[in-house]
Scaffold this active site. Structure first.
Site, PDB file in Angstrom:
ATOM      1  N   GLU A 163       3.914  -0.207   1.873  1.00 44.42           N
ATOM      2  CA  GLU A 163       4.562  -0.997   0.812  1.00 44.42           C
ATOM      3  C   GLU A 163       3.232  -0.979  -1.063  1.00 44.42           C
ATOM      4  OE1 GLU A 163       5.954  -5.163   0.843  1.00 44.42           O
ATOM      5  OE2 GLU A 163       5.849  -4.294   2.438  1.00 44.42           O
ATOM      6  N   VAL A 164       4.081  -0.903  -1.988  1.00 42.26           N
ATOM      7  CA  VAL A 164       3.204  -1.677  -2.925  1.00 42.26           C
ATOM      8  C   VAL A 164       2.008  -0.776  -3.266  1.00 42.26           C
ATOM      9  CG1 VAL A 164       3.074  -2.929  -5.072  1.00 42.26           C
ATOM     10  CG2 VAL A 164       4.696  -3.368  -3.281  1.00 42.26           C
TER      11      VAL A 164
END
Length: 300
Positions: free
Chosen positions: A193-194
């Protein structure tokens, strides 16, 4: 081979094969049909990008399956399993990883127990933010596990809050070590994630795990978006990494306005004597009321 539990979609084996579905038995002992098994997913690594979402309702799950979404994540609370079970039944032929909360397990034994509880109601895998030690316990027990690396929201205090992770060498190496630790623990996949898109490309090349990208670009094996974001269930602001393919919140606002208008018209009709009208009532047969009144008065 008869079906002993829900979740098989009621598809005969020959029809399932024609549709490209695999006959399976879940860890919970239910026969079913799925578009992918864990082996199939692993075999896809490096060949094409799969598409994944997380539905929040049975309606979203059914729509996602009909639209051809490859895999789904589903939030799972072992104390209230009914919603996850209902979503499972709504999309019986799609590979699903039940997402369990970080704080749901405080030991390896609890991790295994929660994993078994999820699999018993039809999960094909679990997704978690647990430590590699908990992941290893569940994996050793035969439970397919997807881990989580990069920005892990519930652990964001360790990475400076809800922000991108991996934008300097120390952080990039830390993300890579987290992924490799999950690989060593026996996970089959990891949600990343991210992190910088270019970083995920290199990490994905260097792990056997399937990498599910959310906010981490197109270099993973799976592209993941929450259903509520891609459908626009809520008004802005939206996560930067998301795209709204519909704005369903506007339809909900219109529906609410229609609800209010309908109630207002009902109130006005009743107060002004327009409802009920002749078409809404049952008329008494001739002489019934007179006979009723006479009978009541004699009785009194």
């Amino acid at each position: 081979m008869a079906s002993h539990a829900t979740g098989d979609g009621g598809i005969p084996p020959r029809d399932a094969a024609k549709r490209g579905l695999k006959r399976v038995m879940t860890l919970g002992g239910a026969y079913g049909t799925r578009n992918y098994t864990v082996k199939d997913l692993r075999d896809q690594k490096g060949k094409r990008v799969l598409v994944e979402t997380l539905p929040f309702s049975p309606e979203e799950a059914a729509a996602a399956e009909e639209a051809g979404i490859d895999t789904m994540k589903v939030r799972f609370d072992p104390r209230q399993p009914d919603l996850a079970a209902t979503i499972r039944r709504a999309a019986p032929n799609t590979f699903m990883a039940f997402s369990v909360a970080l704080v749901a397990a405080a030991s390896e034994v609890e991790a295994v127990r929660i994993g078994y509880d999820a699999m018993a109601i039809g999960a094909d895998a679990i997704m978690c933010q647990w430590s590699p030690r908990f992941v290893a316990a569940a994996a050793e027990a035969g439970i397919p596990v997807q881990g989580h690396a990069g920005l892990v929201p519930r652990k964001s205090t360790w990475t400076g809050g809800l922000r991108a992770v991996g934008k300097n060498l120390d952080e990039a190496m830390w993300v890579f070590r987290e992924v490799k630790a999950l690989e060593s623990a026996g996970a089959y996949a990891v949600e990343v994630e991210v992190i910088p898109a270019e970083l995920l490309v290199e990490i994905s090349r260097r792990t056997r795990l399937l990498t599910s990208s959310i906010g981490a670009g197109s270099g993973g094996d799976i592209q993941f978006l929450f259903a509520e974001d891609l459908l626009g269930n809520n008004p802005p602001p939206y996560p930067r990494h998301s795209k709204q393919y519909r704005l369903l919140y506007k339809l909900e606002e219109q529906m609410q306005a229609e609800r209010v208008a309908g109630f207002k018209e009902f109130v006005a009709d009743v107060r002004d004597g327009r409802f009920p009208g002749p078409e809404h009532v049952v008329n008494a047969p001739d002489n019934l009321v007179a006979a009723f009144v006479e009978a009541v008065e004699i009785r009194d």
